[in-house]
Scaffold this motif. Structure first.
Motif, PDB file in Angstrom:
ATOM      1  N   GLU A 113       0.819  -1.215   0.000  1.00 22.70           N
ATOM      2  CA  GLU A 113       0.000   0.000   0.000  1.00 22.70           C
ATOM      3  C   GLU A 113       0.850   1.261   0.000  1.00 22.70           C
ATOM      4  O   GLU A 113       0.314   2.369   0.052  1.00 22.70           O
ATOM      5  N   TYR A 114       2.172   1.108  -0.038  1.00 22.68           N
ATOM      6  CA  TYR A 114       3.085   2.252  -0.006  1.00 22.68           C
ATOM      7  C   TYR A 114       4.105   2.126  -1.136  1.00 22.68           C
ATOM      8  O   TYR A 114       5.310   1.982  -0.893  1.00 22.68           O
ATOM      9  N   PRO A 115       3.641   2.162  -2.386  1.00 21.91           N
ATOM     10  CA  PRO A 115       4.575   1.989  -3.509  1.00 21.91           C
ATOM     11  C   PRO A 115       5.581   3.116  -3.651  1.00 21.91           C
ATOM     12  O   PRO A 115       6.567   2.970  -4.375  1.00 21.91           O
ATOM     13  N   ASP A 116       5.335   4.247  -2.970  1.00 24.91           N
ATOM     14  CA  ASP A 116       6.288   5.355  -3.046  1.00 24.91           C
ATOM     15  C   ASP A 116       7.472   5.172  -2.100  1.00 24.91           C
ATOM     16  O   ASP A 116       8.420   5.958  -2.142  1.00 24.91           O
ATOM     17  N   SER A 117       7.408   4.165  -1.237  1.00 23.46           N
ATOM     18  CA  SER A 117       8.526   3.930  -0.317  1.00 23.46           C
ATOM     19  C   SER A 117       9.764   3.517  -1.097  1.00 23.46           C
ATOM     20  O   SER A 117       9.692   2.713  -2.025  1.00 23.46           O
ATOM     21  N   PRO A 118      10.941   4.050  -0.726  1.00 22.89           N
ATOM     22  CA  PRO A 118      12.179   3.632  -1.411  1.00 22.89           C
ATOM     23  C   PRO A 118      12.496   2.153  -1.193  1.00 22.89           C
ATOM     24  O   PRO A 118      13.331   1.591  -1.899  1.00 22.89           O
ATOM     25  N   LEU A 119      11.834   1.519  -0.212  1.00 21.78           N
ATOM     26  CA  LEU A 119      12.036   0.083  -0.007  1.00 21.78           C
ATOM     27  C   LEU A 119      11.351  -0.749  -1.083  1.00 21.78           C
ATOM     28  O   LEU A 119      11.763  -1.869  -1.356  1.00 21.78           O
ATOM     29  N   LEU A 739      -7.418  11.952  10.489  1.00 20.71           N
ATOM     30  CA  LEU A 739      -6.898  11.849   9.124  1.00 20.71           C
ATOM     31  C   LEU A 739      -6.356  10.462   8.805  1.00 20.71           C
ATOM     32  O   LEU A 739      -5.859  10.238   7.700  1.00 20.71           O
ATOM     33  N   ARG A 740      -6.393   9.540   9.763  1.00 22.32           N
ATOM     34  CA  ARG A 740      -5.785   8.226   9.533  1.00 22.32           C
ATOM     35  C   ARG A 740      -6.462   7.514   8.373  1.00 22.32           C
ATOM     36  O   ARG A 740      -7.687   7.513   8.250  1.00 22.32           O
ATOM     37  N   GLY A 741      -5.639   6.906   7.528  1.00 23.14           N
ATOM     38  CA  GLY A 741      -6.142   6.214   6.355  1.00 23.14           C
ATOM     39  C   GLY A 741      -6.213   7.079   5.118  1.00 23.14           C
ATOM     40  O   GLY A 741      -6.476   6.594   4.027  1.00 23.14           O
ATOM     41  N   MET A 742      -6.022   8.417   5.244  1.00 22.03           N
ATOM     42  CA  MET A 742      -6.080   9.317   4.096  1.00 22.03           C
ATOM     43  C   MET A 742      -4.708   9.441   3.447  1.00 22.03           C
ATOM     44  O   MET A 742      -3.676   9.283   4.096  1.00 22.03           O
ATOM     45  N   ARG A 743      -4.709   9.756   2.150  1.00 22.15           N
ATOM     46  CA  ARG A 743      -3.479  10.177   1.488  1.00 22.15           C
ATOM     47  C   ARG A 743      -3.187  11.622   1.868  1.00 22.15           C
ATOM     48  O   ARG A 743      -4.069  12.341   2.367  1.00 22.15           O
ATOM     49  N   LEU A 744      -1.971  12.056   1.609  1.00 18.93           N
ATOM     50  CA  LEU A 744      -1.569  13.375   2.081  1.00 18.93           C
ATOM     51  C   LEU A 744      -2.414  14.482   1.467  1.00 18.93           C
ATOM     52  O   LEU A 744      -2.840  15.397   2.169  1.00 18.93           O
ATOM     53  N   ASP A 745      -2.698  14.411   0.139  1.00 18.97           N
ATOM     54  CA  ASP A 745      -3.478  15.490  -0.484  1.00 18.97           C
ATOM     55  C   ASP A 745      -4.899  15.533   0.083  1.00 18.97           C
ATOM     56  O   ASP A 745      -5.457  16.605   0.337  1.00 18.97           O
ATOM     57  N   GLU A 746      -5.513  14.346   0.334  1.00 20.43           N
ATOM     58  CA  GLU A 746      -6.844  14.327   0.930  1.00 20.43           C
ATOM     59  C   GLU A 746      -6.800  14.901   2.338  1.00 20.43           C
ATOM     60  O   GLU A 746      -7.693  15.661   2.746  1.00 20.43           O
ATOM     61  N   GLY A 780       3.688  16.256   6.752  1.00 21.71           N
ATOM     62  CA  GLY A 780       2.963  17.054   5.763  1.00 21.71           C
ATOM     63  C   GLY A 780       1.976  18.004   6.411  1.00 21.71           C
ATOM     64  O   GLY A 780       1.874  19.176   6.046  1.00 21.71           O
ATOM     65  N   VAL A 781       1.236  17.515   7.428  1.00 19.65           N
ATOM     66  CA  VAL A 781       0.238  18.352   8.096  1.00 19.65           C
ATOM     67  C   VAL A 781       0.919  19.494   8.850  1.00 19.65           C
ATOM     68  O   VAL A 781       0.499  20.653   8.778  1.00 19.65           O
ATOM     69  N   GLN A 782       2.023  19.194   9.556  1.00 24.95           N
ATOM     70  CA  GLN A 782       2.682  20.248  10.328  1.00 24.95           C
ATOM     71  C   GLN A 782       3.358  21.269   9.425  1.00 24.95           C
ATOM     72  O   GLN A 782       3.397  22.454   9.744  1.00 24.95           O
ATOM     73  N   ASP A 783       3.894  20.826   8.288  1.00 17.94           N
ATOM     74  CA  ASP A 783       4.443  21.791   7.320  1.00 17.94           C
ATOM     75  C   ASP A 783       3.344  22.710   6.813  1.00 17.94           C
ATOM     76  O   ASP A 783       3.548  23.922   6.632  1.00 17.94           O
TER      77      ASP A 783
END
Length: 813
Positions: A113-119, A739-746, A780-783
């Motif tokens: 569920e995290y394909p953007d992870s460098p792992l 916000l749990r379960g949301m993507r950053l933009d949502e 992201g939220v704190q920024d």
């Protein structure tokens, strides 16, 4: 990185602790070979992968952990032609692939569920070596034993049959009464893999056979009877045949898996690297450290909060140290055993650990820049072989540092200028600092030279610091005080360690004769610093109480607004029903009048209808006025400050006397923007009332709750919350946004809607649940909050209320 610095700071101990958490000896060796990275992108990528591994454990529970055999030499053997793997080698290779595949599946599940992870690329790019594993375990079981293969079964059965026949032959000797008397032992023995009998030497000629051995005393002869020789020979031949067949099987197995050699080598190399990441993640989690925030650029801040020396364990005292903006050098002074050297080593180790991809033993908010080198000159080092004194050894080391240091280097110098004449040593220390400060390297120095304390006050880019000393207990507290130099307190320490009091007092007499005002100044500064620190802590406590009180007031205000909205909605629904019923009645009356002639009865019915309508409207108006006054009293009771503002701008002010229809106004205490429609008479108290359009709703409010605003100066007169365009279609604000379960933009869209809704509703404080996880939502939220014009401040919640998984937001008023 400088090898001498790594040795002085004992970074190898950290590496060994990480290596101990590897499941493979090969991965542990790789951990010891790896060095701190010097490229920001590589450091950032490494820390992200280590953090994501920790987050995967949080999501799925404990990761699979099984010992992995070493297979590097086996893969090298596969690369050679004509070789054949042994049973142990094939089993080690198969076991490595089997257990590594279990780890790969676990990681795939954790990261899908995290394909953007460098792992993710690292896990998905592992070659498919499943065919090799299957080929090996067709021949071996999971315990490493040969399976019962058809080509081996017949040979094993022959060996079993021959062994039984051999046992029968041997028993014919051991059960015979006459022969038993001639044997030293009734139990047969083995010599060179063949069954023999232990015969007494004096009966040697009684049994014909081959002598294999004679005991040291000469009393026993180990003989293989002739009728047993043939059976032994048959068993030996069958065993050789079995070994040849096994060798053939493994030779063919080797030929089948040899084409996978390159894939196996790549799988092995990538998985060992993955193992080093897992070891870093385990060490970081077990040490309960945090990943230092990235400090951009060469001039970025260096901030360590509650940092602990990673090798001291529970004995480590947390310290706070910071290079403020524009500061390139910090001079730490104070008593011996006060923690100056430990501070140097803590800063150096944290920098190395950060660039090694590890969490550092510090608190959230710690920041570290990227260093192209960490150089240290710490401790007393004499070199007898080179005829160097302690001072000379230090100078040799510092000369080497000066050759390599750049503006991106971290330099740690302990007891700078010590070991020689104080005057010359102090002058040399200042000259060295001049050079390094001009170079703009990051410099941390400890010293006892008083001249360097003055240097810290008189040179730009240099700051003094000290280790605190408790005058009551005559012992250091190990705290770092930034901005204030410290005293050496040598006499107090000498007295505590057994030097006679009369000697110490005589030393004080000598000092008092030559004492300068600087020492008094230092003592005064330290006392002032303690007073300021006490006041700061008291202010923080009072601020926390005020925040809590403000939160309760805002919560009461929100409940009142919700109750008011509910009442208005109910009143509106009742009024709509009444209007619908009245409209139907009126339409019936009109239709009857039109259809027939106007009679006295019809006229009476119309008058009665109009009278009942007027009576109902009057009751509704009186009811609404009573409810409005009750709500107004509740508001004033729950928010005295706002009530004071309202009364201060009441009907007696000049602004209220100039209210005109169409004027833009603010409706207190919610500070809702609206437009005056018309006057609405007076309340029972005699105060004028107005109809105000707030969005799509028209409400009637007293003149004392209205503040006029001018359109041309609207942005200057409105509070901050009214300077942002608010949409009418947003959902109502909540006290706790999940916000749990949301993507950053949502999540950011939800935060923006919450801020706008809260600003319109007058809600000044709420909380956001973003969870801990990988820290993506949190950062992201704190920024986003940091740059929002309506946000006054934000902070993590108390540990018992969510800690780092929740952020409490305070809006500007």
């Amino acid at each position: 990185m400088n090898e001498r610095t790594i040795r002085i700071l004992e970074f190898e101990v950290i590496q060994r602790r990480v290596a101990e958490r590897c499941d493979s000896e090969e991965a542990a060796a790789l951990v010891m070979e790896q060095q701190p990275l010097l490229d920001w992108e590589a450091v950032r990528n490494l820390k992200t992968m280590v953090a994501h591994l920790g987050a995967a454990v949080d999501r799925l529970g404990e990761e699979p952990r099984e010992t992995l055999p070493s297979i590097g030499s086996i893969l090298a053997k596969l690369a050679r032609e004509g070789v054949s793997l042994e049973i142990e080698e094939a089993y080690a290779l198969g076991l490595f692939l089997y257990r590594a595949e279990g780890v790969r599946k676990w990681l795939y599940k954790a990261l899908e569920e995290y394909p953007d992870s460098p792992l993710w690329p690292l896990v998905t790019s592992l070659p498919d070596c499943k065919p090799v594993e299957e080929q090996i375990f067709k021949i071996l079981d999971r315990d490493g034993n040969l399976r019962d293969l058809p080509e081996l079964r017949m040979i094993r059965e022959n060996i079993g049959r021959l062994s039984r026949e051999l046992d029968q032959r041997v028993r014919s000797y051991t059960t015979n009464e006459e022969i038993r008397r001639m044997l030293q032992s009734e139990l047969p023995s083995q010599r060179d893999g063949r069954i023999v009998l232990a015969l007494k030497a004096n009966f040697r000629g009684r049994i014909k056979g081959i002598v294999h051995e004679v005991s040291g005393t000469g009393q026993t002869v180990f003989i293989e009877p002739l009728d047993i020789v043939e059976k032994n020979n048959q068993i030996v031949l069958e065993q050789q045949r079995l070994e040849a067949e096994i060798h053939r099987i493994f030779r063919e197995l080797t030929q089948r898996i040899a084409p996978y050699q390159e894939s196996l080598a790549l799988f092995h190399r990538q998985f060992l690297y993955l193992e080093t990441l897992r070891a870093r993640s385990r060490y970081s989690r077990e040490s309960r450290g945090v990943f230092a925030e990235e400090s951009p650029g060469e001039q970025g801040p260096l901030v360590l909060r509650q940092a602990r020396h990673p090798l001291l364990g529970s004995r480590a005292v947390p310290i706070d140290i910071a290079f403020r903006e524009g500061i390139r050098a910090v001079i730490i002074t104070g008593p011996n055993t006060g923690g100056k050297t430990v501070t140097l080593k803590t800063v150096g180790l944290c920098a190395l650990m950060n660039q090694y991809g590890l969490a550092i033993p510090a608190a959230e908010g710690s920041q570290l820049p990227l260093f192209d080198g960490v150089y240290a000159d710490v401790g007393d080092e004499q070199s007898i072989s080179q005829s160097l004194s302690t001072f000379s050894a230090h100078m040799v080391n510092i000369a080497g540092i000066l050759e390599k240091a750049t503006a991106s280097s971290l330099i740690l110098l302990d007891e700078l200028g010590a070991g020689t004449d104080p005057e010359e040593g102090g002058a040399l220390a200042m000259a060295l600092m001049d050079y390094l400060v001009q170079l703009k390297a990051r410099l941390l120095v400890t010293t006892h030279h008083g001249v360097l304390k003055n240097y810290g006050y008189t040179h730009e880019g240099v700051e003094n610091a000290s280790v605190e000393f408790d005058s009551t207990t005559l012992s250091p507290t190990y705290r770092i005080l930034m901005g204030i130099p410290g005293e050496s307190r040598a006499l107090d320490i000498a007295l505590r360690n057994g030097i006679p009091r009369e000697i110490v007092e005589q030393a004080r007499h000598y000092i008092e004769e030559e004492r300068t005002d600087v020492a008094h100044l230092i003592v005064g500064l330290k006392e002032k610093h303690r007073e300021v620190e006490a006041l700061r802590q008291e202010l923080q406590k009072e601020q926390a109480l005020l925040w809590e009180e403000r939160r309760r007031v805002d919560l009461r205000s929100l409940k009142l607004k919700q109750a008011e909205l509910l009442r208005r909605s109910e009143d509106l629904s009742a009024l709509q029903r009444f209007l619908q019923e009245s409209r139907k009645t009126l339409e019936n009356l009109v239709r009857e009048i039109r259809e027939g002639e106007l009679t006295r009865e019809k006229t009476r019915q119309v008058k009665e209808f109009l009278a009942s309508l007027e009576e109902h409207l009057e009751k509704e108006v009186l009811s609404y006025e009573a409810e409005h006054e009750e709500l107004q009293r509740e508001r004033e009771a729950s928010s005295p400050e706002e009530g004071t503002v309202s009364s201060g701008e009441g009907k007696g002010s000049e602004k209220k006397s100039s209210l005109q229809p169409g004027m833009a106004v603010l409706v207190l205490p919610a500070k809702q923007r609206g437009e005056l429609v018309r006057e609405a008479g007076h309340s029972r108290k005699g105060e004028k009332r107005w109809v105000v359009a707030v969005g799509a709703v028209k409400i009637t409010v007293e003149e004392g709750s209205i503040v006029p605003i001018k359109e041309e100066k609207e942005k200057q007169r409105l509070p901050v919350a009214a300077q942002v365009e608010l949409r009418d279609d947003r959902p109502p604000p909540v006290l706790e946004l999940n916000l749990r379960g949301m993507r950053l933009d949502e999540a950011l869209d939800a935060v923006e809607r919450q801020i706008q809704g809260a600003a319109l509703a007058g809600l000044s404080e709420f909380s956001i649940i973003h969870g801990k996880g990988e820290g993506i939502l949190q950062k992201g939220v704190q920024d986003y909050l940091r740059n929002h014009p309506l946000v006054a401040s934000f902070a993590f919640a108390h540990p018992e209320q969510g800690g780092f998984g929740k952020t409490v937001v305070l809006l500007k008023r």
